[in-house]
Scaffold this active site. Structure first.
Site, PDB file in Angstrom:
ATOM      1  N   GLU A  89       9.000  -2.915   6.010  1.00  0.00           N
ATOM      2  CA  GLU A  89       9.831  -2.069   5.132  1.00  0.00           C
ATOM      3  C   GLU A  89      10.528  -2.949   4.080  1.00  0.00           C
ATOM      4  OE1 GLU A  89       9.334   1.054   5.465  1.00  0.00           O
ATOM      5  OE2 GLU A  89       8.750   1.355   7.546  1.00  0.00           O
ATOM      6  N   LYS A 128       0.412  -0.480   7.359  1.00  0.00           N
ATOM      7  CA  LYS A 128       1.180  -1.714   7.156  1.00  0.00           C
ATOM      8  C   LYS A 128       1.894  -2.172   8.432  1.00  0.00           C
ATOM      9  CE  LYS A 128       3.669   0.139   3.954  1.00  0.00           C
ATOM     10  NZ  LYS A 128       3.107   1.510   4.135  1.00  0.00           N
ATOM     11  N   SER A 129       2.592  -1.255   9.094  1.00  0.00           N
ATOM     12  CA  SER A 129       3.340  -1.660  10.293  1.00  0.00           C
ATOM     13  C   SER A 129       2.384  -2.050  11.410  1.00  0.00           C
ATOM     14  CB  SER A 129       4.253  -0.523  10.765  1.00  0.00           C
ATOM     15  OG  SER A 129       5.135  -0.165   9.732  1.00  0.00           O
ATOM     16  N   GLY A 138       0.859  -1.193   0.000  1.00  0.00           N
ATOM     17  CA  GLY A 138       0.000   0.000   0.000  1.00  0.00           C
ATOM     18  C   GLY A 138       0.882   1.225   0.000  1.00  0.00           C
ATOM     19  N   THR A 139       0.274   2.380   0.092  1.00  0.00           N
ATOM     20  CA  THR A 139       1.053   3.612   0.165  1.00  0.00           C
ATOM     21  C   THR A 139       1.649   3.746   1.556  1.00  0.00           C
ATOM     22  OG1 THR A 139      -0.853   4.826   0.971  1.00  0.00           O
ATOM     23  CG2 THR A 139      -0.487   4.848  -1.426  1.00  0.00           C
ATOM     24  N   GLN A 167      10.267  -3.058   1.021  1.00  0.00           N
ATOM     25  CA  GLN A 167      10.692  -2.395  -0.222  1.00  0.00           C
ATOM     26  C   GLN A 167      12.201  -2.170  -0.228  1.00  0.00           C
ATOM     27  OE1 GLN A 167       8.779  -0.850   2.075  1.00  0.00           O
ATOM     28  NE2 GLN A 167       9.709   1.090   2.667  1.00  0.00           N
TER      29      GLN A 167
HETATM   30  N1  LIG Z   1      -4.327   9.413  16.005  1.00  0.00           N
HETATM   31  C1  LIG Z   1      -4.761   8.394  15.261  1.00  0.00           C
HETATM   32  N2  LIG Z   1      -5.977   7.857  15.459  1.00  0.00           N
HETATM   33  C2  LIG Z   1      -6.425   6.816  14.728  1.00  0.00           C
HETATM   34  N3  LIG Z   1      -5.713   6.231  13.775  1.00  0.00           N
HETATM   35  C3  LIG Z   1      -4.505   6.725  13.525  1.00  0.00           C
HETATM   36  C4  LIG Z   1      -3.944   7.804  14.251  1.00  0.00           C
HETATM   37  N4  LIG Z   1      -2.711   8.058  13.771  1.00  0.00           N
HETATM   38  C5  LIG Z   1      -2.499   7.164  12.788  1.00  0.00           C
HETATM   39  N5  LIG Z   1      -3.578   6.358  12.637  1.00  0.00           N
HETATM   40  C6  LIG Z   1      -3.761   5.258  11.684  1.00  0.00           C
HETATM   41  O1  LIG Z   1      -2.521   4.645  11.475  1.00  0.00           O
HETATM   42  C7  LIG Z   1      -2.297   4.498  10.084  1.00  0.00           C
HETATM   43  C8  LIG Z   1      -0.814   4.489   9.852  1.00  0.00           C
HETATM   44  O2  LIG Z   1      -0.314   3.297  10.437  1.00  0.00           O
HETATM   45  P1  LIG Z   1       1.164   2.784  10.152  1.00  0.00           P
HETATM   46  O3  LIG Z   1       1.165   1.351  10.576  1.00  0.00           O
HETATM   47  O4  LIG Z   1       2.163   3.675  10.801  1.00  0.00           O
HETATM   48  O5  LIG Z   1       1.231   2.920   8.550  1.00  0.00           O
HETATM   49  P2  LIG Z   1       2.321   2.448   7.498  1.00  0.00           P
HETATM   50  O6  LIG Z   1       3.211   1.425   8.151  1.00  0.00           O
HETATM   51  O7  LIG Z   1       1.524   1.885   6.358  1.00  0.00           O
HETATM   52  O8  LIG Z   1       3.067   3.678   7.082  1.00  0.00           O
HETATM   53  C9  LIG Z   1      -3.049   5.648   9.456  1.00  0.00           C
HETATM   54  O9  LIG Z   1      -3.478   5.374   8.142  1.00  0.00           O
HETATM   55  C10 LIG Z   1      -4.272   5.757  10.356  1.00  0.00           C
HETATM   56  O10 LIG Z   1      -5.276   4.854   9.917  1.00  0.00           O
HETATM   57  C1  LIG Z   2       8.108   7.119  -1.226  1.00  0.00           C
HETATM   58  C2  LIG Z   2       9.432   6.838  -0.586  1.00  0.00           C
HETATM   59  C3  LIG Z   2       9.522   6.498   0.751  1.00  0.00           C
HETATM   60  N1  LIG Z   2      10.714   6.271   1.319  1.00  0.00           N
HETATM   61  C4  LIG Z   2      10.787   5.923   2.752  1.00  0.00           C
HETATM   62  C5  LIG Z   2      10.100   6.872   3.692  1.00  0.00           C
HETATM   63  C6  LIG Z   2       9.790   5.985   4.891  1.00  0.00           C
HETATM   64  O1  LIG Z   2      10.955   5.955   5.721  1.00  0.00           O
HETATM   65  C7  LIG Z   2       9.574   4.605   4.242  1.00  0.00           C
HETATM   66  C8  LIG Z   2       8.106   4.215   4.152  1.00  0.00           C
HETATM   67  O2  LIG Z   2       7.620   3.988   5.453  1.00  0.00           O
HETATM   68  P1  LIG Z   2       6.041   3.738   5.789  1.00  0.00           P
HETATM   69  O3  LIG Z   2       6.115   2.922   7.050  1.00  0.00           O
HETATM   70  O4  LIG Z   2       5.433   3.004   4.648  1.00  0.00           O
HETATM   71  O5  LIG Z   2       5.433   5.083   6.000  1.00  0.00           O
HETATM   72  O6  LIG Z   2      10.111   4.683   2.931  1.00  0.00           O
HETATM   73  C9  LIG Z   2      11.875   6.323   0.568  1.00  0.00           C
HETATM   74  O7  LIG Z   2      12.964   6.073   1.063  1.00  0.00           O
HETATM   75  N2  LIG Z   2      11.801   6.662  -0.753  1.00  0.00           N
HETATM   76  C10 LIG Z   2      10.623   6.925  -1.365  1.00  0.00           C
HETATM   77  O8  LIG Z   2      10.621   7.246  -2.577  1.00  0.00           O
END
Ligand SMILES: Nc1ncnc2c1ncn2[C@@H]1O[C@H](COP(=O)(O)OP(=O)(O)O)[C@@H](O)[C@H]1O
Ligand SMILES: Cc1cn([C@H]2C[C@H](O)[C@@H](COP(=O)(O)O)O2)c(=O)[nH]c1=O
Length: 218
Positions: A87, A15-16, A9-10, A89
Site C-alpha cells: 500500500e 500486488k499483496s 498495477g491496478t 501509494q
Molecule cells: N478465488 C480465487 N481464485 C483464484 N485467484 C483469485 C481468487 N480470488 C482472488 N484471486 C487472485 O488474487 C488477485 C488479487 O490479489 P491481491 O494480492 O489481493 O491483489 P492486490 O493487492 O493487487 O489488490 C486477483 O487478481 C486474482 O488473480
Molecule cells: C483507487 C483508490 C483506492 N483507494 C484504496 C482502496 C484500497 O483500500 C486501496 C488499494 O488496495 P489494493 O490492495 O490495491 O486493492 O486503496 C483509495 O483510497 N483511493 C482511491 O482513489
C-alpha cells in the site's frame, strides 16, 4: 547492489500476494526482512491478499520514519536484509525519500507495492515519488480485467455500482461490496473515461454463462 523497486498495477492485480510471496522466498533462503504497510483493508498492522494469505506487518503512520526505524533495529544488533512495503501509494513523498536512503546508505533492498493512480486517474503522492526515485518500476503481469474483457488500467470508485468522481483521495475499500457501499471497480481507460461500470453498462460478469446457449427441449 541494493535496489528500490516499485511493483505497481491496478487494484486486485495481485500486488499483496506477490509481496507475501517475495517475503516467503527471501525468508526461505535465510534472509531477514520487515513487512510494512499502511491502511490495509484487513485492519492495522496487517498485510492481506484476496487469495487468503495474511501476515503481521509494521503499520506506517504519518510520523513514521523508515530510515530511523531500520537504524534503530540495526543499532540494537538486529539484522535487516530487505523491506517489503505494501500500500505504498499511501506513503508520504518524504517517506519514499527515506526508503531511498535505506537502499543507498544501508545497502538494504526495498520492495514496494501499490496502485499508481486514484479514482480520478491522478497519481498518489507516494506512487509519484516512487516513479521518480525507484531503480525499477515493474508492472504486474497478472491482468485485472475490465467488464468488457480488455485489460483494466484504471481504478474507479463506485457507490451502488455507479462511478463517482468527487471525494477524498483516500477511502479504504474493496472491489466487491454491497450495493449501497463505497467500493471500487477496475476498468479499461475507455470505460473509465465514459464512467461505464459493469452495473451502468448493463453487462453481466464475464463468464461462460453469458455466451449464447441452446434451449433445452422439454
Ligand atoms: N478465488 C480465487 N481464485 C483464484 N485467484 C483469485 C481468487 N480470488 C482472488 N484471486 C487472485 O488474487 C488477485 C488479487 O490479489 P491481491 O494480492 O489481493 O491483489 P492486490 O493487492 O493487487 O489488490 C486477483 O487478481 C486474482 O488473480
Ligand atoms: C483507487 C483508490 C483506492 N483507494 C484504496 C482502496 C484500497 O483500500 C486501496 C488499494 O488496495 P489494493 O490492495 O490495491 O486493492 O486503496 C483509495 O483510497 N483511493 C482511491 O482513489
Amino acid at each position: 547492489m541494493a535496489e528500490l523497486v516499485f511493483f505497481s498495477g491496478t487494484m486486485d492485480c495481485g500486488k499483496s500476494t506477490l509481496a507475501l510471496q517475495m517475503d516467503h522466498n527471501h525468508a526461505a533462503r535465510g534472509r531477514q526482512g520487515i513487512i510494512l504497510t499502511r491502511n490495509d483493508r484487513a485492519g492495522a498492522a496487517t498485510i492481506s491478499s484476496r487469495l487468503g494469505l495474511r501476515a503481521n506487518a509494521v503499520e506506517v503512520t504519518d510520523d513514521f520514519d523508515f530510515h530511523t526505524h531500520v537504524v534503530h533495529l540495526l543499532s540494537a544488533g538486529g539484522r535487516v536484509d530487505y523491506l517489503i512495503c505494501d500500500e505504498a501509494q499511501f506513503f508520504a513523498a518524504e517517506q519514499v525519500d527515506q526508503l531511498a536512503r535505506v537502499v543507498d546508505e544501508l545497502e538494504i533492498d526495498v520492495y514496494t507495492f501499490g496502485i499508481t493512480t486514484d479514482f480520478r486517474t491522478r497519481l498518489f503522492p507516494g506512487s509519484q515519488r516512487l516513479i521518480e526515485l525507484a531503480d525499477r518500476v515493474e508492472v504486474l503481469q497478472v491482468e485485472a480485467l475490465c467488464w468488457c474483457g480488455a485489460r483494466a488500467t484504471h481504478n474507479a470508485r463506485t457507490v451502488g455500482g455507479v462511478m463517482v468522481v468527487e471525494g477524498a483521495q483516500v477511502v479504504v475499500g474493496d472491489i466487491s461490496v454491497n450495493e449501497d457501499e463505497v467500493g471500487y471497480e477496475v476498468l479499461c481507460r475507455r470505460h473509465h473515461r465514459r464512467r461505464l461500470t459493469s452495473a451502468t453498462s448493463g453487462a453481466s460478469v464475464l463468464s461462460p454463462d453469458v455466451l449464447p446457449f441452446e434451449e433445452q427441449q422439454a
